[in-house]
Design a protein around this motif. Structure first.
Motif, PDB file in Angstrom:
ATOM      1  N   GLN A 162       0.403   4.066  -2.635  1.00  0.00           N
ATOM      2  CA  GLN A 162      -0.831   4.844  -2.465  1.00  0.00           C
ATOM      3  C   GLN A 162      -0.789   5.728  -1.214  1.00  0.00           C
ATOM      4  O   GLN A 162      -1.305   6.836  -1.206  1.00  0.00           O
TER       5      GLN A 162
ATOM      6  N   ASN B  82       0.508  -4.349  -6.926  1.00  0.00           N
ATOM      7  CA  ASN B  82       0.651  -3.477  -5.757  1.00  0.00           C
ATOM      8  C   ASN B  82       2.026  -3.566  -5.094  1.00  0.00           C
ATOM      9  O   ASN B  82       2.599  -2.562  -4.704  1.00  0.00           O
TER      10      ASN B  82
ATOM     11  N   GLU C 130       0.824  -1.211   0.000  1.00  0.00           N
ATOM     12  CA  GLU C 130       0.000   0.000   0.000  1.00  0.00           C
ATOM     13  C   GLU C 130       0.859   1.263   0.000  1.00  0.00           C
ATOM     14  O   GLU C 130       0.347   2.383   0.029  1.00  0.00           O
TER      15      GLU C 130
END
Lengths: 567, 567
Positions: free
Chosen positions: A514, B76, A511
């Motif tokens: 982001q 990701n 993550e």
């Protein structure tokens, strides 16, 4: 022409040299002279006799086919003469004679064509009051072993103090605490156990392992005296008084080189006898090996001293060959070692970081934590390895490891020990070809990963921090300058972020792209994940985003935990 | 400048190359194209999923920190694009384009700056009737794995036949027989299991180990057909008909090199894609590695084919480095392997004797049986090693081993694998420095003993006979020319002498000098003891007494027993 060979000392080197030589020259005559009543025994087995793993002390004197290696065995099986309880007093090199003295006081001179010195070593004794008290032992010979076992089996020992946290100290501590439930304390002069052999990370791990089994430790503490009148009552250090009814002093070994020195043979700077690569002393008719001889350290190239039974056995064979006119060589040693600490093993080969720096290398080290077989295979265990590397040349100087599957750790260490003398560089480790199947290794084995990680460090991509560095920053973090960025999944990282709201945040690595903006600016970031894989990935991610200075905790949370950090 | 990298195949090599490259060049773009729906899985784990050691097939797709390595993970965590269920149909090298076809039939062309081929291999299928019947599997991908596990867990399989006694065959046989109690039979075309990899001695040992757990074997037998209408009912060989409701065909792998061949890239003599030491194909913009590429055998120097997940992982990293402008090399492989056979392990590195002879070496081998740690330590196990050596040069060509403490066997094999590419001679093994402590090794470790024994053989002192040689002489001994001289202690040897009064006498080695005259003249003597140590000593004793021709059973009685000889 048949020769007359005399061998002084018959524990490991002497008996091996004798047997090998007799197989090559059966017509020659060999006599082993030993001051003890026991010869040819496995002295390294003493802690395991004390622990009860070996039930009879004489098992340490037997062959694998259960024959006692006594005088009769050597005569009948090997045609070798043994003179026990006989001291070699003087070598008359000019006339090739050895002066001996028997237990009954009688003396004799024996003629030799070639002579072998396998005089071994003596356990070092600290020059402190009380060392000669009853119940102070060194665990260096079978008589000590028998005496220690007798008092512990009789329940006469409640508290033992072991002076010295090296190999024998740790093995004896385990033996006493595990089997006999003796309250056992190890006192170590240096600031960690196994000093010089392993980094503080491994010392913490091994000590923690033993503490879980009830062994106590005081490191960085100097023993000043042993107290008692009829028998030992206590050990006094510079910091405390430890009650004890048994003391084992395991503070190293001193080569028995007097006989050689008195005969004018050259002695090395280690205090052990100087020998060439054929294991010949400065007298070409006299060989020496085992605990009394000095050999080169193949990593440093410097004279070294490795008192170890396996070394003595291999050297004995070389001497046996050369006595028979052969050309066998013993080039030196890289210093492979292993010590069992309850269910775990601590092992290494070559130099630790501290010993590399001491030897003058511009060295760094890298640490990796990884499972010892495929992560999906059930019987896996965590393994911790450290590689010591010379910066400029990328040369591998040493490796150390710790893990709960001992054979698996030792296997990795031996793999590196096998080529350490060739001055390998880290790429060699990246590509080392371990036999692969999920029950035994990972597709990218921890050894390969160790090489890869070293490469990333040397190339400046990987900026690690070790357990000591982390502990220091963590404990001195009053100013709030440091922030731990935990890259693990939420369920692992979030509880820590909640526990330490000012010092810990959790952004899973996947993550990070982001959520980059959630990272508070102006903090010194310490990246951590479970074993160090994701925190390295996160480090590269952050660099891409312009953050150049975060560091990554080597070996991750499993390493911090295994080192006993209470987070 | 940012590059556009396309990677065909994302199981082991492709995903490793992609991840490594992205860590070095995060600004570049990487796409992996794979025809399957699953990528980046541990295919070597399939037998352990079938056995139940791994409970969920998706565990084989996860990282060690339990993240599923699917498209989302790669995007990701790694910023890598994945196109699954998409075939790479054609490489247009001139325009640097890859033509692809999606599952829905749509096509596209993708541009690349550099291309990686990780197209893998396909399981070989015998050209016999019935191979396409339902319930005939190859255990080569996760869908096969799921299908096999489903039928065995539902109890639909009573009898399974495995065609091929190699790695996957043995692992699948263990999985089916052990966990699911399926009546499992392995049929092997060659005259032993693991042909080419190990000697008949090890094949006997591993087969015996598996037979003890209920697996049946037919070696030297050719499968002619698979029978059945709706589903499999039997496997027919040249010698028998075996009923079966599940068939697993594990007869090797064939490199998937069509895409490369069609693009005009050179294919090696093994049928796999030709690459240089940077793993570049004959087109400098295209790399290949893993199961579709040919690499050198570092022992023979000849082109070779090693379809193995560990190889693919290491090669993937090399390609990743080179895609980013690095200079990483993959020199080849020595062929390390290990296969678990119930509680034991069979492992090796380099050439077996048969493969060495086939490769043109004037080779011999020597076998040793010894305990894997100090003989007085309780948790010891017997280990069997064989060393393959070139006669003239004394060069070590290979090593194989078997033992019940798998990590200990693998550790010894890896130690030799680590330096096998350096063309070591046997003296290197005599002196290899294993970490020593009684719980982990002997003072003279079995590896050192193996080197020593090889030296004694090469020097003409040791005249061995192996299990096949012994079996032949024993079974053909109608003429009474051979006599076994058992050198063990009376309690071990005498029962055999009584059982075989014409063919077996017992004179313990330590009584041999005195009782020499009891040996009947004119017989061909076969010396035996427990592991081969005393019979070698006896051989030298007899030579001293004028008997030059006795032979000594390598590895002694423990080896004959472990090979299933009924004496």
């Amino acid at each position: 022409m048949a020769q007359n060979i005399l061998i002084v000392g018959g524990v490991a080197l002497g008996s091996k040299a004798a047997c090998r030589f007799k197989r090559l020259e059966p017509e020659s005559h060999v006599t082993i002279i030993d001051q003890d009543m026991y010869i040819s025994y496995g002295g390294c087995g003493i802690p395991f006799y004390v622990s009860g793993d070996v039930s009879d002390v004489h098992d340490l004197r037997k062959t694998s086919f259960h024959m006692l290696r006594d005088e009769v065995f050597f005569k009948n099986c090997k045609d070798i003469d043994i003179m026990t309880e006989t001291r070699a007093e003087k070598i008359d090199r000019e006339n090739k004679l050895l002066h001996i003295r028997r237990k009954d006081g009688s003396t004799d001179t024996l003629a030799y064509d070639q002579l072998v010195l396998g005089t071994g070593s003596s356990p070092r004794r600290l020059p402190i009051p009380g060392v000669d008290l009853p119940m102070v032992y060194t665990a260096a010979n079978l008589r000590d072993a028998e005496a220690i076992k007798e008092v512990v089996t009789k329940g006469q020992v409640e508290r033992a103090v072991i002076i010295g946290g090296g190999f024998i100290g740790l093995e004896m501590a385990e033996a006493l605490a595990d089997m006999w439930e003796v309250e056992t304390t190890v006192v170590e002069y240096c600031d960690q156990i196994m000093p010089g052999f392993v980094s503080s990370m491994f010392a913490r791990m091994a000590q923690g392992q033993m503490e879980e089994h009830g062994v106590h430790f005081y490191v960085d503490e100097e023993v000043k005296a042993i107290e008692g009148t009829d028998t030992v009552t206590a050990v006094v250090t510079n910091k405390r008084r430890l009650e004890a009814d048994l003391v084992i002093m395991s503070v190293g070994a001193v080569p028995n080189s007097d006989l050689a020195r008195d005969a004018g043979l050259e002695i090395g700077k280690t205090g052990a006898i100087l020998v060439d690569e054929h294991l010949r002393t400065t007298d070409p008719l006299i060989y020496a090996g085992g605990d009394c001889a000095q050999i080169p350290n193949l990593v440093t190239g410097q004279p070294a001293y490795f008192p170890l039974g396996s070394m003595a056995n291999r050297q004995g064979r070389v001497i046996g060959t050369n006595l028979a006119g052969g050309n066998a060589k013993f080039k030196g040693a890289v210093g492979s070692f292993v010590v069992k600490t309850f269910e775990a093993a601590l092992a290494g080969a070559g130099l630790s970081l501290s010993s590399a720096l001491k030897a003058g290398f511009d060295a760094i080290s890298v640490q990796v934590a990884q499972l010892d077989r495929a992560h999906f295979y059930p019987d896996k265990g965590m393994m911790y390895l450290e590689l010591v590397v010379e910066k400029e040349t990328r040369r591998i100087l040493g490796i150390q490891g710790f893990g709960e599957q001992g054979d698996a750790v030792v296997g990795r260490i031996n793999t590196v020990a096998a080529f350490l003398e060739d001055r390998p560089t880290v790429d060699r480790l990246s590509n080392v070809e371990l036999a692969y199947s999920p029950p035994f290794s990972s597709a990218m084995d921890i050894l390969n990963a160790l090489g890869n990680t070293a490469e990333n460090l040397l190339d400046g991509r990987y900026r690690p921090i070790d357990v000591d560095g982390f502990a220091e920053k963590w404990s001195s973090n009053g100013d709030g300058q440091c922030l731990v960025l935990d890259c693990r999944a939420r369920q692992d990282g979030e509880p820590f972020a909640q526990k330490y709201p000012e010092r810990w945040i959790n952004i899973p690595q996947d993550e990070l792209r982001q959520r980059f903006k959630e990272i508070p600016p102006g903090k010194k970031l310490i990246l951590v994940c479970n074993t160090g894989v994701r925190s390295y990935e996160a480090q590269l991610n952050l660099k891409e985003m312009g953050l150049d200075d975060p560091v990554s905790v080597q070996g991750g949370m499993v390493t911090l935990n295994k080192c006993g950090l209470d987070l």
